[in-house]
Design a protein around this motif. Structure first.
Motif, PDB file in Angstrom:
ATOM      1  N   GLU A 125      10.430  10.631  14.069  1.00  0.00           N
ATOM      2  CA  GLU A 125       9.586  11.293  13.698  1.00  0.00           C
ATOM      3  C   GLU A 125      10.783  11.553  11.966  1.00  0.00           C
ATOM      4  O   GLU A 125      10.351  11.340  10.947  1.00  0.00           O
ATOM      5  N   LYS A 126      12.042  11.530  12.658  1.00  0.00           N
ATOM      6  CA  LYS A 126      13.334  11.323  11.511  1.00  0.00           C
ATOM      7  C   LYS A 126      12.771  10.091  10.811  1.00  0.00           C
ATOM      8  O   LYS A 126      13.423  10.514   9.331  1.00  0.00           O
ATOM      9  N   LEU A 127      12.870   8.765  11.568  1.00  0.00           N
ATOM     10  CA  LEU A 127      13.076   8.044  10.615  1.00  0.00           C
ATOM     11  C   LEU A 127      11.527   8.009   9.921  1.00  0.00           C
ATOM     12  O   LEU A 127      11.534   7.073   8.645  1.00  0.00           O
ATOM     13  N   ASP A 128      11.028   8.598  10.477  1.00  0.00           N
ATOM     14  CA  ASP A 128       9.264   9.180   9.139  1.00  0.00           C
ATOM     15  C   ASP A 128      10.037   9.721   7.877  1.00  0.00           C
ATOM     16  O   ASP A 128       9.582   9.105   6.800  1.00  0.00           O
ATOM     17  N   ARG A 129      10.377  10.606   8.043  1.00  0.00           N
ATOM     18  CA  ARG A 129      10.919  11.112   7.019  1.00  0.00           C
ATOM     19  C   ARG A 129      11.931  10.855   6.361  1.00  0.00           C
ATOM     20  O   ARG A 129      11.434  10.531   5.348  1.00  0.00           O
ATOM     21  N   GLU A 130      12.739   9.379   7.005  1.00  0.00           N
ATOM     22  CA  GLU A 130      13.623   9.336   5.724  1.00  0.00           C
ATOM     23  C   GLU A 130      12.916   8.306   4.876  1.00  0.00           C
ATOM     24  O   GLU A 130      13.583   7.675   3.975  1.00  0.00           O
ATOM     25  N   ILE A 132      10.049   7.854   3.979  1.00  0.00           N
ATOM     26  CA  ILE A 132       8.702   8.400   3.095  1.00  0.00           C
ATOM     27  C   ILE A 132      10.517   9.541   2.034  1.00  0.00           C
ATOM     28  O   ILE A 132       9.464   8.908   0.700  1.00  0.00           O
ATOM     29  N   GLU A 133      10.572  10.203   2.128  1.00  0.00           N
ATOM     30  CA  GLU A 133      11.509  10.815   1.258  1.00  0.00           C
ATOM     31  C   GLU A 133      12.826   9.310   0.459  1.00  0.00           C
ATOM     32  O   GLU A 133      12.438   9.219  -0.660  1.00  0.00           O
ATOM     33  N   SER A 134      12.822   8.622   0.898  1.00  0.00           N
ATOM     34  CA  SER A 134      13.344   7.753   0.022  1.00  0.00           C
ATOM     35  C   SER A 134      13.040   6.313  -0.181  1.00  0.00           C
ATOM     36  O   SER A 134      13.375   5.459  -1.345  1.00  0.00           O
ATOM     37  N   VAL A 157      12.177  -0.322  16.731  1.00  0.00           N
ATOM     38  CA  VAL A 157      10.665   0.134  15.768  1.00  0.00           C
ATOM     39  C   VAL A 157      11.759  -0.103  14.469  1.00  0.00           C
ATOM     40  O   VAL A 157      12.461   0.148  14.051  1.00  0.00           O
ATOM     41  N   ALA A 158      10.797  -0.529  13.149  1.00  0.00           N
ATOM     42  CA  ALA A 158      10.933  -0.866  12.424  1.00  0.00           C
ATOM     43  C   ALA A 158       9.720  -0.362  11.500  1.00  0.00           C
ATOM     44  O   ALA A 158       8.589  -0.527  11.890  1.00  0.00           O
ATOM     45  N   LYS A 159      10.547   0.408   9.922  1.00  0.00           N
ATOM     46  CA  LYS A 159       8.706   0.616   9.606  1.00  0.00           C
ATOM     47  C   LYS A 159       9.115   0.705   7.949  1.00  0.00           C
ATOM     48  O   LYS A 159      10.315   0.174   7.017  1.00  0.00           O
ATOM     49  N   LEU A 160       8.221   0.706   7.084  1.00  0.00           N
ATOM     50  CA  LEU A 160       8.005   0.434   5.657  1.00  0.00           C
ATOM     51  C   LEU A 160       7.300   1.481   4.698  1.00  0.00           C
ATOM     52  O   LEU A 160       6.712   2.283   5.051  1.00  0.00           O
ATOM     53  N   PRO A 161       7.105   2.059   4.356  1.00  0.00           N
ATOM     54  CA  PRO A 161       6.767   2.739   3.313  1.00  0.00           C
ATOM     55  C   PRO A 161       5.188   2.228   2.804  1.00  0.00           C
ATOM     56  O   PRO A 161       5.342   0.590   2.161  1.00  0.00           O
ATOM     57  N   ILE A 162       4.227   3.334   3.050  1.00  0.00           N
ATOM     58  CA  ILE A 162       2.944   3.132   2.476  1.00  0.00           C
ATOM     59  C   ILE A 162       2.491   3.527   0.935  1.00  0.00           C
ATOM     60  O   ILE A 162       3.211   4.675   0.938  1.00  0.00           O
ATOM     61  N   ARG A 163       2.164   3.041   0.297  1.00  0.00           N
ATOM     62  CA  ARG A 163       2.191   3.100  -1.415  1.00  0.00           C
ATOM     63  C   ARG A 163       1.305   3.440  -1.663  1.00  0.00           C
ATOM     64  O   ARG A 163      -0.317   2.079  -1.350  1.00  0.00           O
ATOM     65  N   ASP A 164       0.073   4.221  -2.885  1.00  0.00           N
ATOM     66  CA  ASP A 164      -1.069   3.837  -2.847  1.00  0.00           C
ATOM     67  C   ASP A 164      -0.836   3.597  -4.437  1.00  0.00           C
ATOM     68  O   ASP A 164      -0.132   2.398  -5.178  1.00  0.00           O
ATOM     69  N   HIS A 165      -1.987   3.120  -5.696  1.00  0.00           N
ATOM     70  CA  HIS A 165      -2.165   2.843  -6.710  1.00  0.00           C
ATOM     71  C   HIS A 165      -1.516   2.152  -7.612  1.00  0.00           C
ATOM     72  O   HIS A 165      -1.042   2.031  -8.779  1.00  0.00           O
ATOM     73  N   SER A 166      -0.638   4.508  -7.379  1.00  0.00           N
ATOM     74  CA  SER A 166       0.442   4.884  -8.353  1.00  0.00           C
ATOM     75  C   SER A 166       2.039   4.409  -7.970  1.00  0.00           C
ATOM     76  O   SER A 166       2.786   4.932  -9.119  1.00  0.00           O
ATOM     77  N   LYS A 168       2.710   6.297  -5.018  1.00  0.00           N
ATOM     78  CA  LYS A 168       3.543   7.132  -4.697  1.00  0.00           C
ATOM     79  C   LYS A 168       3.383   6.647  -3.186  1.00  0.00           C
ATOM     80  O   LYS A 168       2.219   6.009  -2.182  1.00  0.00           O
ATOM     81  N   VAL A 169       4.503   7.193  -2.121  1.00  0.00           N
ATOM     82  CA  VAL A 169       3.909   7.391  -0.669  1.00  0.00           C
ATOM     83  C   VAL A 169       3.557   8.057  -0.223  1.00  0.00           C
ATOM     84  O   VAL A 169       3.536   9.451  -0.691  1.00  0.00           O
TER      85      VAL A 169
END
Length: 276
Positions: A125-130, A132-134, A157-166, A168-169
């Protein structure tokens, strides 16, 4: 006919059902009771053509099923979450890695609600926040846990942000794979190298490693023979420590060995110590 009978049996209840025609068209039928002067006076029935919307929904459903089938064939675990670290979906491999019975068991839930180890939950969850915030991808991180047999299991584990059409993460998507075998191999290699290094360091014979004529390693015994320290030898051309009378012969043997030619496995060399 069955729906018509229900309307007759329950005249005061509104009803919505589907009517499918032989030509493939589908209509949504709305039936509402009509009351005049406090008495039931019949029903008002309207129809709405839902053929196209049902086709679109069916196509969307098939597309989602195909996407899930594709993801389930991927050998890595895949998962995605919202900005509150609640799971929104995953593939079969992710469920296997985390011993989850079905995707429905984790939908809308966080790792702490799945019985995961607290240390694992806090780190993920710490990685999730990083992320999302970055808004930046998270490089692979190894997470250690213990399986049901008490053995260490390493998950990368590796993670990427998901963004909407605008832009926004709105969540994170990640991959997970079991790297336990690689970790055990790395540990075995480190142990082997340590044992080999100990044997070489304590050997009574002089040992050196030469690359491109440069001494890259020398054990304490050989340094002692030359009268130099290890630091004084490493980084020098090996010919610096060869007696001139033996230099040409040793250089010929070295070139033959580097070129893949024939070279004696054992030969004599006359070295120069600090006293000349």
């Amino acid at each position: 006919l069955r729906d018509t009978m229900k309307c007759i049996d329950h005249p005061d209840e509104p009803r919505v059902d589907l009517v499918e025609l032989k030509d493939g068209r589908v209509f949504e039928r709305h039936s509402h009771p009509r009351v005049l002067d406090g008495a039931f006076a019949g029903r008002v029935i309207s129809f709405r053509d839902t053929t196209e919307s049902r086709k679109l929904n069916d196509e969307l459903s098939r597309s989602r099923e195909m996407l899930q089938l594709v993801m389930d064939c991927i050998p890595e675990g895949i998962f995605w979450k919202d900005t509150e670290s609640r799971f929104l979906g995953c593939n079969r491999k992710f469920m296997e890695l985390n011993r989850i019975g079905s995707a429905g068991d984790m939908m809308g839930r966080r790792g702490s609600e799945l019985g995961w180890d607290e240390q694992k939950v806090v780190l993920l969850e710490k990685l999730d926040r990083e992320v999302i915030e970055s808004g930046e991808p998270q490089p692979p991180v190894a997470v250690r846990e213990t399986d049901t047999e008490g053995r260490d299991v390493w998950l990368e584990v590796a993670k990427l942000p998901i963004r909407d059409h605008s832009g926004k993460v709105v969540g994170v998507i990640g991959t997970m794979q079991d790297v336990s075998a690689m970790k055990r191999a790395e540990e075995a290699l480190r142990e082997s190298e340590e044992k080999y290094r100990t044997l070489v360091e304590r050997a009574s014979d002089g040992i050196t490693i030469i690359q491109d004529r440069v001494v890259v390693y020398v054990n304490p015994r050989l340094a002692e023979m030359s009268g130099c320290s290890v630091e004084e030898i490493v980084g020098c051309d090996f010919s610096k420590f060869i007696h001139p009378d033996n230099s040409e012969n040793l250089d010929r043997i070295y070139r033959a060995r580097m070129d893949g030619g024939e070279a004696p496995p054992v030969y004599e060399a006359v070295l120069i110590d600090t006293n000349g």
